[in-house]
Write an enzyme that holds these catalytic residues in place. Structure first.
Site, PDB file in Angstrom:
ATOM      1  N   MET A   1     -12.217   4.083  -1.215  1.00 13.13           N
ATOM      2  CA  MET A   1     -12.958   4.335   0.030  1.00 13.13           C
ATOM      3  C   MET A   1     -13.627   5.689  -0.132  1.00 13.13           C
ATOM      4  O   MET A   1     -13.291   6.668   0.539  1.00 13.13           O
ATOM      5  CB  MET A   1     -11.989   4.303   1.226  1.00 13.13           C
ATOM      6  CG  MET A   1     -11.509   2.889   1.541  1.00 13.13           C
ATOM      7  SD  MET A   1     -10.004   2.860   2.529  1.00 13.13           S
ATOM      8  CE  MET A   1      -8.796   2.929   1.206  1.00 13.13           C
TER       9      MET A   1
ATOM     10  N   HIS B   1      -0.959  -1.341  -4.337  1.00 16.29           N
ATOM     11  CA  HIS B   1      -2.253  -1.051  -3.711  1.00 16.29           C
ATOM     12  C   HIS B   1      -2.397   0.455  -3.522  1.00 16.29           C
ATOM     13  O   HIS B   1      -1.602   1.096  -2.832  1.00 16.29           O
ATOM     14  CB  HIS B   1      -2.328  -1.780  -2.370  1.00 16.29           C
ATOM     15  CG  HIS B   1      -3.667  -1.718  -1.702  1.00 16.29           C
ATOM     16  ND1 HIS B   1      -4.715  -2.549  -2.040  1.00 16.29           N
ATOM     17  CD2 HIS B   1      -4.128  -0.929  -0.712  1.00 16.29           C
ATOM     18  CE1 HIS B   1      -5.755  -2.287  -1.280  1.00 16.29           C
ATOM     19  NE2 HIS B   1      -5.436  -1.294  -0.455  1.00 16.29           N
TER      20      HIS B   1
ATOM     21  N   MET C   1     -11.217  -6.135   5.133  1.00 11.37           N
ATOM     22  CA  MET C   1     -10.495  -5.146   5.936  1.00 11.37           C
ATOM     23  C   MET C   1     -10.263  -5.709   7.337  1.00 11.37           C
ATOM     24  O   MET C   1     -11.209  -6.145   7.997  1.00 11.37           O
ATOM     25  CB  MET C   1     -11.319  -3.861   6.066  1.00 11.37           C
ATOM     26  CG  MET C   1     -11.538  -3.060   4.795  1.00 11.37           C
ATOM     27  SD  MET C   1     -10.057  -2.366   4.054  1.00 11.37           S
ATOM     28  CE  MET C   1      -9.277  -1.522   5.405  1.00 11.37           C
TER      29      MET C   1
ATOM     30  N   HIS D   1      -8.168   0.652  -4.326  1.00 17.91           N
ATOM     31  CA  HIS D   1      -9.138   0.451  -3.241  1.00 17.91           C
ATOM     32  C   HIS D   1      -9.851   1.777  -2.992  1.00 17.91           C
ATOM     33  O   HIS D   1      -9.280   2.698  -2.406  1.00 17.91           O
ATOM     34  CB  HIS D   1      -8.361  -0.025  -1.999  1.00 17.91           C
ATOM     35  CG  HIS D   1      -9.199  -0.230  -0.785  1.00 17.91           C
ATOM     36  ND1 HIS D   1      -8.644  -0.439   0.469  1.00 17.91           N
ATOM     37  CD2 HIS D   1     -10.543  -0.268  -0.605  1.00 17.91           C
ATOM     38  CE1 HIS D   1      -9.604  -0.598   1.352  1.00 17.91           C
ATOM     39  NE2 HIS D   1     -10.769  -0.486   0.740  1.00 17.91           N
TER      40      HIS D   1
ATOM     41  N   SER E   1       2.625  -0.284   6.341  1.00 20.36           N
ATOM     42  CA  SER E   1       3.691   0.040   7.298  1.00 20.36           C
ATOM     43  C   SER E   1       4.739  -1.061   7.434  1.00 20.36           C
ATOM     44  O   SER E   1       5.917  -0.753   7.566  1.00 20.36           O
ATOM     45  CB  SER E   1       3.096   0.424   8.655  1.00 20.36           C
ATOM     46  OG  SER E   1       1.958  -0.287   8.935  1.00 20.36           O
TER      47      SER E   1
ATOM     48  N   MET F   1      -9.100   7.808  -0.671  1.00 26.52           N
ATOM     49  CA  MET F   1      -9.976   8.208   0.441  1.00 26.52           C
ATOM     50  C   MET F   1     -10.497   9.617   0.218  1.00 26.52           C
ATOM     51  O   MET F   1      -9.779  10.483  -0.288  1.00 26.52           O
ATOM     52  CB  MET F   1      -9.194   8.167   1.757  1.00 26.52           C
ATOM     53  CG  MET F   1      -8.539   6.828   2.032  1.00 26.52           C
ATOM     54  SD  MET F   1      -7.740   6.834   3.637  1.00 26.52           S
ATOM     55  CE  MET F   1      -6.951   5.222   3.605  1.00 26.52           C
TER      56      MET F   1
ATOM     57  N   GLY G   1      -9.216   3.857   6.660  1.00 27.20           N
ATOM     58  CA  GLY G   1      -8.942   5.284   6.864  1.00 27.20           C
ATOM     59  C   GLY G   1      -7.471   5.589   7.069  1.00 27.20           C
ATOM     60  O   GLY G   1      -6.984   6.591   6.585  1.00 27.20           O
ATOM     61  N   PHE G   2      -6.775   4.714   7.784  1.00 27.21           N
ATOM     62  CA  PHE G   2      -5.383   5.034   8.114  1.00 27.21           C
ATOM     63  C   PHE G   2      -4.511   3.783   8.074  1.00 27.21           C
ATOM     64  O   PHE G   2      -4.972   2.685   8.399  1.00 27.21           O
ATOM     65  CB  PHE G   2      -5.308   5.650   9.518  1.00 27.21           C
ATOM     66  CG  PHE G   2      -6.091   6.933   9.620  1.00 27.21           C
ATOM     67  CD1 PHE G   2      -5.530   8.141   9.209  1.00 27.21           C
ATOM     68  CD2 PHE G   2      -7.404   6.918  10.065  1.00 27.21           C
ATOM     69  CE1 PHE G   2      -6.264   9.319   9.262  1.00 27.21           C
ATOM     70  CE2 PHE G   2      -8.151   8.096  10.126  1.00 27.21           C
ATOM     71  CZ  PHE G   2      -7.577   9.302   9.729  1.00 27.21           C
TER      72      PHE G   2
ATOM     73  N   SER H   1       0.843  -1.196   0.000  1.00 29.46           N
ATOM     74  CA  SER H   1       0.000   0.000   0.000  1.00 29.46           C
ATOM     75  C   SER H   1       0.878   1.244   0.000  1.00 29.46           C
ATOM     76  O   SER H   1       1.682   1.454   0.915  1.00 29.46           O
ATOM     77  CB  SER H   1      -0.899   0.007   1.232  1.00 29.46           C
ATOM     78  OG  SER H   1      -1.440   1.307   1.396  1.00 29.46           O
TER      79      SER H   1
ATOM     80  N   ASP I   1      -6.414  -6.733   4.194  1.00 29.68           N
ATOM     81  CA  ASP I   1      -5.854  -5.372   4.203  1.00 29.68           C
ATOM     82  C   ASP I   1      -5.985  -4.760   5.597  1.00 29.68           C
ATOM     83  O   ASP I   1      -7.090  -4.536   6.077  1.00 29.68           O
ATOM     84  CB  ASP I   1      -6.631  -4.538   3.169  1.00 29.68           C
ATOM     85  CG  ASP I   1      -6.128  -3.120   3.018  1.00 29.68           C
ATOM     86  OD1 ASP I   1      -5.098  -2.778   3.617  1.00 29.68           O
ATOM     87  OD2 ASP I   1      -6.782  -2.356   2.274  1.00 29.68           O
TER      88      ASP I   1
ATOM     89  N   ASP J   1      -4.717   3.351  -2.130  1.00 36.01           N
ATOM     90  CA  ASP J   1      -5.838   3.654  -1.242  1.00 36.01           C
ATOM     91  C   ASP J   1      -6.388   5.036  -1.549  1.00 36.01           C
ATOM     92  O   ASP J   1      -5.708   6.041  -1.356  1.00 36.01           O
ATOM     93  CB  ASP J   1      -5.368   3.601   0.225  1.00 36.01           C
ATOM     94  CG  ASP J   1      -5.160   2.171   0.699  1.00 36.01           C
ATOM     95  OD1 ASP J   1      -6.093   1.371   0.561  1.00 36.01           O
ATOM     96  OD2 ASP J   1      -4.063   1.860   1.203  1.00 36.01           O
TER      97      ASP J   1
HETATM   98  C1  DX5 Z   1      -6.545   1.410   5.305  1.00 32.56           C
HETATM   99  C2  DX5 Z   1      -6.006   0.992   3.976  1.00 32.56           C
HETATM  100  C3  DX5 Z   1      -4.877   0.025   4.019  1.00 32.56           C
HETATM  101  C4  DX5 Z   1      -3.668   0.494   4.786  1.00 32.56           C
HETATM  102  C5  DX5 Z   1      -2.785  -0.662   5.125  1.00 32.56           C
HETATM  103  O1  DX5 Z   1      -7.739   2.088   5.127  1.00 32.56           O
HETATM  104  O2  DX5 Z   1      -7.013   0.389   3.198  1.00 32.56           O
HETATM  105  O3  DX5 Z   1      -4.514  -0.359   2.697  1.00 32.56           O
HETATM  106  O4  DX5 Z   1      -2.929   1.423   4.068  1.00 32.56           O
HETATM  107  O5  DX5 Z   1      -1.738  -0.170   5.874  1.00 32.56           O
HETATM  108  P1  DX5 Z   1      -1.081  -1.017   7.048  1.00 32.56           P
HETATM  109  O6  DX5 Z   1      -0.456  -2.211   6.423  1.00 32.56           O
HETATM  110  O7  DX5 Z   1      -0.094  -0.067   7.637  1.00 32.56           O
HETATM  111  O8  DX5 Z   1      -2.198  -1.386   8.000  1.00 32.56           O
HETATM  112 ZN    ZN Z   2      -6.484  -0.544   1.213  1.00 32.47          ZN
END
Ligand code: DX5
Ligand code: ZN
Length: 220
Positions: free
Chosen positions: A70, A35, A139, A68, A200, A39, A144-145, A10, A177, A37
């Site tokens: 969101m 990936h 999920m 992805h 991360s 948002m 979100g984070f 990601s 994820d 994300d």
């Molecule tokens: C959260 C995202 C994830 C996130 C994963 O809303 O969809 O893709 O970035 O990050 P880690 O691996 O740090 O949880």
């Molecule tokens: Zn994601």
């Protein structure tokens, strides 16, 4: 479903000031997918990137862009993310009034369709659509984070979906994820996941050695 494990890093954990270079590094490090994300500050509390950024990142790699979304409402953005270069488009069922319609909009663009379930979202939301989708994204944190803690309570949902997919002999990838690390990667694979998203762990563990972290998640 493919039995080989794929790693989808990601870019949420990448340096947003040099996303292009980060994607080139992930490509060289052996990422299977990228990936992305997306948002909107509405469906989730955070805001990230839009189709214009995806379009500019597209020439950096030939790897699959695993987008992805969101965002809500989602339908009006499917065309622009498709044209920007998404390969897989995953949406949340709560982000559309008509799941069937959203699926057909994605298919009309010639893209693979994913549906994502938040930790508390029920499998029932997608059971009527299984024949039409390519991927389910489970999920394991609240969306979100990045950098949140893995929620083991989603494992029964993953196992249930794996069982349904096997029984119906469907070709649906199961992607997980959120909070994936070297400790839980084996557990999620055993529960049925064949695509692991990680932000991360890939960018921050082992002093950011992307290749080592991707390999460890894949083989662990
Ligand atoms: C959260 C995202 C994830 C996130 C994963 O809303 O969809 O893709 O970035 O990050 P880690 O691996 O740090 O949880
Ligand atoms: Zn994601």
């Amino acid at each position: 479903m493919s039995s080989t494990i794929k790693i989808s890093p990601s870019i949420l954990s990448a340096n947003f000031g040099k996303l292009g270079e980060e994607i080139i590094s992930l490509d060289k490090a052996g990422a299977d997918y990228i990936h992305v994300d997306v948002m909107d500050g509405h469906f989730v509390p955070n805001i990230t990137i839009g189709p214009e950024v995806v379009k500019k990142l597209r020439p950096c790699t030939k790897k699959i862009f695993d987008v992805h979304l969101m965002i809500s409402p989602v339908d009006q953005y499917i065309k622009s993310f498709s044209e920007a270069g998404a390969d897989i488009i995953t949406f949340h069922p709560e982000a559309t009034p008509n799941i069937e319609k959203t699926i057909s909009l994605i298919k009309k663009q010639g893209k693979k369709v994913g549906i994502s379930l938040k930790p508390k979202s029920s499998v029932d939301l997608l059971t009527n659509h299984l024949e039409k989708i390519d991927l389910i994204l489970i999920m394991s944190v609240e969306p979100g984070f990045g950098g949140q803690k893995f929620m083991p309570e989603v494992l029964p949902k993953l196992k249930k979906l794996k069982k349904i997919i096997s029984e119906k002999k469907l070709k649906i990838d199961l992607e997980i994820d959120g909070g994936i690390n070297f400790e839980n990667c084996k557990t999620v694979k055993e529960a049925g996941a064949n695509i692991l998203v990680s932000g991360s762990t890939i960018f921050k563990e082992n002093s950011g050695n992307l290749k080592k972290n991707i390999d460890l998640l894949r083989s662990g």
